[in-house]
Write a protein that holds these residues in place. Structure first.
Motif, PDB file in Angstrom:
ATOM      1  N   ILE A 145       3.486   2.613 -52.665  1.00  0.00           N
ATOM      2  CA  ILE A 145       3.591   3.502 -51.507  1.00  0.00           C
ATOM      3  C   ILE A 145       4.840   3.099 -50.724  1.00  0.00           C
ATOM      4  N   PRO A 146       5.812   4.008 -50.564  1.00  0.00           N
ATOM      5  CA  PRO A 146       7.010   3.665 -49.790  1.00  0.00           C
ATOM      6  C   PRO A 146       6.647   3.194 -48.392  1.00  0.00           C
ATOM      7  N   VAL A 147       7.246   2.075 -47.999  1.00  0.00           N
ATOM      8  CA  VAL A 147       6.948   1.493 -46.691  1.00  0.00           C
ATOM      9  C   VAL A 147       7.817   2.198 -45.654  1.00  0.00           C
ATOM     10  N   ALA A 148       7.354   3.335 -45.192  1.00  0.00           N
ATOM     11  CA  ALA A 148       8.092   4.117 -44.201  1.00  0.00           C
ATOM     12  C   ALA A 148       7.177   5.207 -43.675  1.00  0.00           C
ATOM     13  N   GLY A 149       7.750   6.103 -42.877  1.00  0.00           N
ATOM     14  CA  GLY A 149       6.959   7.179 -42.312  1.00  0.00           C
ATOM     15  C   GLY A 149       6.970   8.405 -43.176  1.00  0.00           C
ATOM     16  N   ALA A 150       7.926   9.314 -42.921  1.00  0.00           N
ATOM     17  CA  ALA A 150       7.977  10.585 -43.633  1.00  0.00           C
ATOM     18  C   ALA A 150       8.291  10.404 -45.101  1.00  0.00           C
ATOM     19  N   GLU A 151       8.949   9.290 -45.480  1.00  0.00           N
ATOM     20  CA  GLU A 151       9.340   9.091 -46.869  1.00  0.00           C
ATOM     21  C   GLU A 151       8.152   9.033 -47.826  1.00  0.00           C
ATOM     22  N   ARG A 152       7.003   8.631 -47.335  1.00  0.00           N
ATOM     23  CA  ARG A 152       5.850   8.551 -48.227  1.00  0.00           C
ATOM     24  C   ARG A 152       5.390   9.926 -48.696  1.00  0.00           C
TER      25      ARG A 152
END
Length: 447
Positions: free
Chosen positions: A192-199
């Motif tokens: 899971i990408p560790v970011a906000g919208a990027e996930r």
């Protein structure tokens, strides 16, 4: 080897019936002005250690693992060292005269540069193979010869360039081939990408390498890995270093926090069905059977960026050649001038290209689209063989991977395939071995 989508069922469901010297261009006068190849792309005959076509008359190249299954053409040229199922190369030569072609293998290092090995160190035979399996096209308006070759067996794992040459050693086409041996255990999983919208727009692949059965001196520095999306080379992740080295467990872990192992998820690929030149297939808007070559106009399309995700089965940018009426797309598939149309209220911030396996995942001049401000539409006309195609629209960015999000959008729900390549050069040797290979299908439709 990676799992495949139920592609045979997908293609059959949309069908009515089952499925010399190459420097000169003898067919140039036959082609309309829009089909004249850009001289710069084909003029340079310098060998490139990548997937490349050097002759404008060489078309419809496929390099795959011959599994005997209907979906074998979607298997990338990646085989175990046992090579129980051979790598097969197929291509067409436009024109009414056949040519004499030979093939050879070039052993390369992990960076795709020629190694210092002699031919006999990785081959058991003379490194020159005459291509004798060729047939003429049958009943086609565009004359061509279809060539086929099985790659010979090799003795070492690693990177190989399969190079086809004409008389005088002039390069005709080249294809990258991977031969692996699983000396290490590779595990892949979706992260899971560790970011906000990027996930919601990116896909991350976390992985680990267990090397308990292999004596690695300095694994953190000597092991090289590369991560690919949909078996593409143009946007692959290189030079990834482990984030954790667990010497006691003899394990390397790769879990990043700055998107080093994350890709834009993109969208399911656009598609059209050109398997019939008698009736219009999916994605076709116009068909003129009286021209030579026949003319096809695809349905005008629009941007998908900003739209909701729509799930459907695709073939991850690949294509298959087939003739619906007569089968055997290899020799019965004719060529047609296909016009792509993309509506856009304003020009994109860079040149727009069609991209996919039909372009070798390259920004080729013949696939560059022109913009008409009056009709607010991009268009391009390309000579293509009968078949079922996937493709996407991208915007070129200087010195960067083409932007596929501008017109296509990006959704984490998109189905994509990823594979990991693990290289190691044992001390005192001169060859980078491919000691591990593994693939994963994210959001697979198979249950």
């Amino acid at each position: 080897m990676p799992r495949l989508l139920p592609l045979a069922a997908l293609l059959l469901a949309t069908a009515c019936v089952p499925l010399g010297t190459p420097i000169t261009d003898p067919n140039a006068a036959r082609r309309p002005a829009s089909q004249q190849p850009a001289p710069g792309y084909y003029a340079d005959k310098t060998i490139r250690y990548e997937d490349y076509v050097y002759n404008p008359d060489v078309r419809s190249v496929q390099c795959y693992v011959a599994t005997g299954q209907p979906t074998e053409v979607f298997q990338p040229p990646v085989v175990p060292l046992s090579q129980g199922q051979p790598v097969t190369l197929e291509f067409d030569l436009l024109g009414s005269t056949s040519q004499r072609f030979t093939a050879k293998l070039v052993h390369c290092d992990a960076n795709w540069q020629p190694s210092v090995l002699t031919d006999m160190q990785f081959l058991s035979e003379i490194n020159e193979f005459l291509i004798t399996d060729y047939r003429t096209g049958v009943g086609t308006k565009v004359p061509f010869y279809h060539y086929r070759l099985q790659m010979p067996r090799v003795k070492l794992s690693g990177n190989y360039l399969l190079l086809v040459q004409s008389q005088g050693g002039v390069p005709v086409l080249s294809r990258r081939v991977l031969v692996y041996e699983n000396q290490v255990e590779v595990s892949l999983r979706q992260g899971i990408p560790v970011a906000g919208a990027e996930r919601y727009t990116m896909q991350q692949v976390d992985f680990a390498i267990n090397y308990g059965g292999l004596n690695l001196v300095n694994p953190a520095q000597e092991v090289k890995v590369m991560l690919r999306q949909n078996f593409r080379w143009d946007n692959a992740k290189y030079n990834l270093r482990p984030t954790f080295v667990r010497d006691a467990d003899r394990r390397l872990e790769y879990q990043y926090f700055n998107f080093e192992n994350a890709f834009a998820a993109g969208n399911e690929f656009r598609f059209f069905d050109l398997r019939s030149l008698r009736v219009m297939g999916a994605g076709m808007a116009q068909l003129d059977p009286n021209t030579s070559p026949r003319s096809v106009a695809l349905t005008p399309e629009t941007t998908r960026n900003g739209q909701a995700y729509s799930q459907y089965d695709d073939i991850n940018g690949q294509r298959v050649f087939e003739n619906r009426e007569y089968g055997n797309g290899a020799t019965n598939g004719d060529y047609a001038n296909v016009t792509f149309q993309l509506r856009a209220e304003q020009q994109a911030p860079g040149p727009v290209y069609i991209l996919g396996a039909l372009t070798d995942w390259k920004l080729k001049d013949e696939f560059r689209m022109s913009y008409d401000p009056e009709t607010q539409q991009y268009s391009a006309q390309v000579l293509l063989k009968q078949g079922y195609y996937n493709y996407t629209y991208v915007v070129a960015k200087p010195g960067a991977v083409p932007d596929g999000v501008y017109f296509e959008g990006s959704h984490q729900e998109t189905e994509n395939q990823y594979d990991l390549l693990v290289y190691y050069r044992p001390p005192g040797t001169r060859a980078d071995l491919l000691i591990g290979y593994q693939a994963i299908d994210i959001n697979s439709r198979q249950r």
